[in-house]
Design a protein around this motif. Structure first.
Motif, mmCIF file in Angstrom:
data_model
loop_
_atom_site.group_PDB
_atom_site.id
_atom_site.type_symbol
_atom_site.label_atom_id
_atom_site.label_comp_id
_atom_site.label_asym_id
_atom_site.label_seq_id
_atom_site.Cartn_x
_atom_site.Cartn_y
_atom_site.Cartn_z
ATOM 1 N N LEU A 9 0.808 -1.222 0.000
ATOM 2 C CA LEU A 9 0.000 0.000 0.000
ATOM 3 C C LEU A 9 0.837 1.266 0.000
ATOM 4 C CD1 LEU A 9 -2.777 -0.995 2.585
ATOM 5 C CD2 LEU A 9 -2.891 -1.064 0.079
ATOM 6 N N ILE A 10 2.164 1.141 0.020
ATOM 7 C CA ILE A 10 3.018 2.326 0.054
ATOM 8 C C ILE A 10 2.856 3.123 -1.230
ATOM 9 C CG2 ILE A 10 5.415 3.119 0.086
ATOM 10 C CD1 ILE A 10 6.075 0.788 1.912
ATOM 11 N N SER A 11 2.609 4.439 -1.060
ATOM 12 C CA SER A 11 2.413 5.332 -2.204
ATOM 13 C C SER A 11 2.737 6.748 -1.741
ATOM 14 C CB SER A 11 0.962 5.252 -2.699
ATOM 15 O OG SER A 11 0.088 5.803 -1.731
ATOM 16 N N PRO A 12 2.782 7.734 -2.663
ATOM 17 C CA PRO A 12 3.054 9.109 -2.228
ATOM 18 C C PRO A 12 2.061 9.621 -1.190
ATOM 19 C CG PRO A 12 3.315 8.939 -4.598
ATOM 20 C CD PRO A 12 2.743 7.631 -4.130
ATOM 21 N N SER A 13 0.800 9.195 -1.279
ATOM 22 C CA SER A 13 -0.195 9.654 -0.314
ATOM 23 C C SER A 13 -0.247 8.773 0.925
ATOM 24 C CB SER A 13 -1.583 9.693 -0.967
ATOM 25 O OG SER A 13 -1.956 8.394 -1.409
ATOM 26 N N ASN A 14 0.477 7.646 0.925
ATOM 27 C CA ASN A 14 0.498 6.729 2.073
ATOM 28 C C ASN A 14 1.929 6.210 2.225
ATOM 29 O OD1 ASN A 14 -0.035 4.940 4.119
ATOM 30 N ND2 ASN A 14 -1.465 3.665 2.968
ATOM 31 N N GLY A 17 2.392 2.981 4.149
ATOM 32 C CA GLY A 17 1.577 1.840 3.766
ATOM 33 C C GLY A 17 0.643 1.369 4.858
ATOM 34 N N TYR A 243 2.275 15.578 -6.486
ATOM 35 C CA TYR A 243 2.838 15.611 -5.148
ATOM 36 C C TYR A 243 4.243 16.217 -5.224
ATOM 37 C CZ TYR A 243 -0.921 12.390 -3.836
ATOM 38 O OH TYR A 243 -2.140 11.820 -3.612
ATOM 39 N N ALA A 247 4.883 12.777 -8.550
ATOM 40 C CA ALA A 247 3.801 11.868 -8.903
ATOM 41 C C ALA A 247 2.503 12.653 -9.092
ATOM 42 C CB ALA A 247 3.623 10.809 -7.815
ATOM 43 N N PRO A 263 -5.843 5.843 -7.475
ATOM 44 C CA PRO A 263 -4.638 5.423 -8.193
ATOM 45 C C PRO A 263 -4.708 5.804 -9.683
ATOM 46 C CG PRO A 263 -5.585 3.644 -6.873
ATOM 47 C CD PRO A 263 -6.592 4.734 -6.908
#
Length: 265
Positions: A9-14, A17, A243, A247, A263
């Motif tokens: 779940l790791i992402s620029p907004s999280n 994760g 971001y 991204a 996404p």
């Protein structure tokens, strides 16, 4: 452990994760206190005077790991502190013993308990003094004390409401500003008063106690925070909103408070 981390779940907004953005959080805190102390209790002049002297040198270390405020999630505080205590009492006679004492103490900041900007207010320092007399009658059926005291502390933590903290530092597109913004501010406090306590034991089966106090206190010092704007946009050469890492930010066609971004695709 709530809201566990899932690497998928790791992402620029999280960045960490977490399973549920804005959900429950967990933290792991470690606090280590170590030091040296010295104490001396001495009677003088055929026990007419008794003195007490103490000193303490301590080193405090506190760390906190949390997923509350990504991307920074590790905080540490360190402090080396020296404090003293001193007292004197005088054996006036078998019924009265006047005394005075003085002490200072420290309270290091706790990692993670920052102000609305995520900054720490430093170590709290308190200085106090007391003077009074302890008394008893010859038969020792009545005893008690009368004392006056004054205490002043600086950099003492005081909690605000979450509503006020979020009004100062809201959670915008890029999250909240600072390292672990929280609800703590620092203030100075002073208190003083008079305290009376009397215990009477007219028989072995009957004991009474009376106590009364007059106290006065004040909190002073100003804490001022400007409201932050945490929706600063970034854009690429094509004019797309991104971001900070470049991204692209995608939002659903229909606003959803529980899913502000979506996404790619």
């Amino acid at each position: 452990i709530n809201n566990q981390i899932n690497p998928a779940l790791i992402s620029p907004s999280n960045p960490l994760g977490v399973t549920t953005l804005g959900g429950q959080n967990y933290s792991l805190q470690t606090t280590i206190d170590k030091g040296l102390y010295f104490i001396n209790d001495t009677s003088w002049f055929d026990r007419k005077f008794t003195t007490l002297l103490g000193a303490r040198l301590s080193k405090d270390f506190s760390t906190l790991f949390t997923e509350v405020a990504p991307p920074q999630n590790y905080y540490v505080t360190r402090s080396t502190l020296f404090s003293v205590n001193a007292g004197l009492n005088y054996n006036l006679n078998s019924q009265f013993r006047p005394y005075v004492n003085f002490s200072d103490s420290f309270n290091p900041p706790t990692a993670g308990n920052g102000d609305p900007y995520g900054q720490y207010g430093g170590t709290s320092h308190g200085v106090g003094a007391e003077a009074g007399v302890k008394f008893s009658n010859r038969s020792e059926t009545v005893s008690g004390s009368v004392a006056v005291f004054h205490v002043r502390s600086t950099n003492e933590p005081m909690a605000l409401t979450n509503t006020l903290s979020f009004a100062i530092n809201p959670s915008g597109l890029n999250g909240r500003f600072g390292a672990a913004p929280s609800t703590w501010v620092t203030v100075n406090r002073a208190s003083e008063g008079v305290n009376v306590a009397v215990t009477a034991a007219p028989s072995s089966q009957w004991r009474m106690r009376f106590s009364a106090a007059f106290t006065r206190g004040v909190i002073d010092g100003d804490a001022s925070y400007a409201q932050l704007y945490n929706d600063q946009f970034h854009a690429n050469a094509q004019g797309q909103v991104t971001y900070a890492d470049g991204a692209v930010v995608y939002v659903p066609a229909t606003y959803n408070s529980k899913q502000l971004t979506v996404p790619v695709g």
